[in-house]
Design a protein around this motif. Structure first.
Motif, PDB file in Angstrom:
ATOM      1  N   SER A   1     -25.116  -3.976  -2.693  1.00 30.14           N
ATOM      2  CA  SER A   1     -24.886  -3.467  -1.485  1.00 30.14           C
ATOM      3  C   SER A   1     -24.366  -2.402  -1.600  1.00 30.14           C
ATOM      4  O   SER A   1     -24.342  -1.453  -0.595  1.00 30.14           O
ATOM      5  N   ASP A   2     -23.872  -1.557  -2.789  1.00 35.94           N
ATOM      6  CA  ASP A   2     -23.444  -0.076  -2.881  1.00 35.94           C
ATOM      7  C   ASP A   2     -24.421   0.722  -3.533  1.00 35.94           C
ATOM      8  O   ASP A   2     -24.167   1.577  -4.332  1.00 35.94           O
ATOM      9  N   ALA A   3     -25.727   0.181  -3.571  1.00 38.61           N
ATOM     10  CA  ALA A   3     -26.610   0.921  -4.613  1.00 38.61           C
ATOM     11  C   ALA A   3     -27.816   1.873  -3.914  1.00 38.61           C
ATOM     12  O   ALA A   3     -28.726   2.130  -4.482  1.00 38.61           O
ATOM     13  N   LEU A   4     -27.448   1.652  -2.419  1.00 39.22           N
ATOM     14  CA  LEU A   4     -28.466   2.511  -1.673  1.00 39.22           C
ATOM     15  C   LEU A   4     -28.733   3.873  -2.011  1.00 39.22           C
ATOM     16  O   LEU A   4     -27.886   4.679  -2.371  1.00 39.22           O
ATOM     17  N   GLY A   5     -29.973   4.396  -2.190  1.00 39.93           N
ATOM     18  CA  GLY A   5     -30.159   5.696  -2.710  1.00 39.93           C
ATOM     19  C   GLY A   5     -30.308   5.874  -4.200  1.00 39.93           C
ATOM     20  O   GLY A   5     -30.491   6.943  -4.608  1.00 39.93           O
ATOM     21  N   TYR A   6     -29.856   4.951  -4.993  1.00 36.06           N
ATOM     22  CA  TYR A   6     -30.067   5.088  -6.319  1.00 36.06           C
ATOM     23  C   TYR A   6     -31.390   4.660  -6.851  1.00 36.06           C
ATOM     24  O   TYR A   6     -32.157   4.256  -6.210  1.00 36.06           O
ATOM     25  N   VAL A   7     -31.423   4.612  -8.267  1.00 39.83           N
ATOM     26  CA  VAL A   7     -32.810   4.393  -8.954  1.00 39.83           C
ATOM     27  C   VAL A   7     -32.505   3.306  -9.887  1.00 39.83           C
ATOM     28  O   VAL A   7     -31.559   3.478 -10.923  1.00 39.83           O
TER      29      VAL A   7
ATOM     30  N   GLU B   1     -28.737  13.555   0.369  1.00 38.63           N
ATOM     31  CA  GLU B   1     -29.097  12.799  -0.826  1.00 38.63           C
ATOM     32  C   GLU B   1     -28.451  11.657  -1.509  1.00 38.63           C
ATOM     33  O   GLU B   1     -28.742  11.100  -2.497  1.00 38.63           O
ATOM     34  N   GLY B   2     -27.150  11.410  -0.794  1.00 37.50           N
ATOM     35  CA  GLY B   2     -26.448  10.248  -1.365  1.00 37.50           C
ATOM     36  C   GLY B   2     -25.477  10.836  -2.481  1.00 37.50           C
ATOM     37  O   GLY B   2     -24.831  10.025  -3.417  1.00 37.50           O
TER      38      GLY B   2
END
Length: 396
Positions: free
Chosen positions: A26-32, A211-212
């Motif tokens: 839930s807190d990983a939006l925009g990560y890889v 870009e987060g």
């Protein structure tokens, strides 16, 4: 002085993905994703109906308007396992378990009900019609998403549906911004003759947020060598990337280059054969990459989009790091002189691109409405209306 292509190549050669951290989905939006994610179970994990209608045995439908007895109901979330007998139908809703023995679902719009029976107004009916089979989306043990996948809203929903709570991702870089220039005044303060309100820091912070990247600190330095050295030293010790704006040209009070040399940073290149944004400096030490951008706001933002942003994306684990590039027809003729490539603030609409008024390096008004940059190499100094030009779409 290096070319645009050489500058990008050198920056990426000195840029690697950062270390891995664990984040909640839930807190990983925009990560890889840093590792493959395996499915712990199949999706769907049971046969489901994709329609509101009636579960049937498809071979029972031997002609149009076949009538079947309604023998029960299956709704989503119902734990009871139902069994379908030949010659009967079971009322079913979207997402509900398909009864054992049923081989198709007829949508309710293709049926009519009378006295406890359902008439199927469809013929022929094919096996598996309107069914979601076990593992149709993903099977247990298969790679649900490979390493390198960018986490989108769809990713969050998909992984949550697989009951995955924590994932390994590449860390996003910590950024330090250094603003130099005695003529700059912070917003809200009193402006004297010869001064301007400082906008580069807020502009860059906003671009980074888009870009987060939120771990950003901003320092301000007067036009003094020792002050610049001290600020760069502190920022380099606390951040993966330091972005300086201003103080990088050849004026008497431009100290960023000297300060970087003093703190032991190696200059990889200084100046790019482009307009705007010629005096860009890229340097590095063991732990930090430094980007010294021009002080003029439009020049600074062009350099951020074309050089800094791709590097930040690569550090964050992304493979596709550059702005999306397309060949589009330009709406009107344009020409320029000189030996430097040009970047033009532009707007894409209706399948074509238009260069905007206000291309000066200090002018941000055109950037405020731009959604793209036109890249014109020196080999393409003159273009006519309708000619194809390279267009880089800005992030939104």
């Amino acid at each position: 002085m290096v070319t645009v292509e050489e500058a990008k190549r050198r920056i990426l050669n000195y840029t690697v993905a950062l270390n891995i951290e664990i984040r909640s989905v839930s807190d990983a939006l925009g990560y890889v994703l840093a590792e493959d994610i395996l499915a712990g179970f199949s999706l769907p994990s049971f046969r489901q109906s994709s329609m509101d209608g009636y579960a049937i045995l498809h071979t029972d439908i031997t002609e149009s308007k076949t009538k079947l007895t309604i023998a029960g109901e299956s709704k989503a979330g119902k734990a009871e396992k139902l069994f379908l007998k030949p010659g009967t139908a079971i009322r079913i809703f979207t997402g509900a378990p398909v009864p054992e023995g049923a081989t198709a679902v007829i949508m309710q719009e293709h049926t009519s009900i009378e006295n406890g029976s359902v008439t199927i107004n469809e013929y022929p009916v094919h096996e598996n019609k309107n069914l979601r089979n076990i593992g149709q989306q993903i099977r247990e043990g298969d790679v649900a998403l490979p390493a390198g996948s960018f986490v989108t809203a769809g990713t969050v929903g998909f992984l949550t549906g697989l009951n995955i709570q924590d994932i390994s991702v590449y860390r996003k870089p910590k950024i330090g911004i250094l603003v130099t220039g005695d003529e700059l005044v912070k917003t809200g303060e009193t402006l004297s003759h010869g001064q301007v309100f400082e906008s580069n820091s807020s502009m860059l912070v906003a671009a980074l947020k888009l870009e987060g990247i939120n771990d950003v600190e901003v320092y301000y330095s007067e036009d003094d060598l020792q002050a610049t050295i001290q600020s760069l030293q502190v920022l380099s010790e606390r951040n993966d990337v330091v972005i300086a704006t201003g103080g990088v040209s050849v004026g008497d009070y431009d100290y960023v280059g000297k300060a970087l040399e003093t703190i032991g940073a190696e200059t990889i290149f200084y100046k790019i054969r482009q307009k705007p944004g010629k005096p860009l400096l890229f340097a590095r030490n063991e732990n930090t990459n430094f980007y010294a951008l021009p002080g003029n706001p439009a020049s600074s933002l062009v350099c951020y989009y074309e050089y800094v942003l791709p590097a930040l994306r690569l550090m964050s684990g992304r493979k596709e790091c550059f702005l999306p590039a397309y060949q589009l027809p330009i709406s009107h003729a344009y020409s320029f002189n000189g030996e430097r490539d040009e970047f033009l603030k532009a707007f894409v609409s209706g399948g074509k691109v238009t260069s905007l008024e206000g291309q000066e390096s200090f002018a941000l008004r055109s950037f405020a409405v731009a959604n793209a940059l036109i890249y014109l190499p020196v080999s393409q100094q003159t273009v006519q209306a309708g000619d194809l030009v390279e267009v880089h779409l800005l992030p939104f």
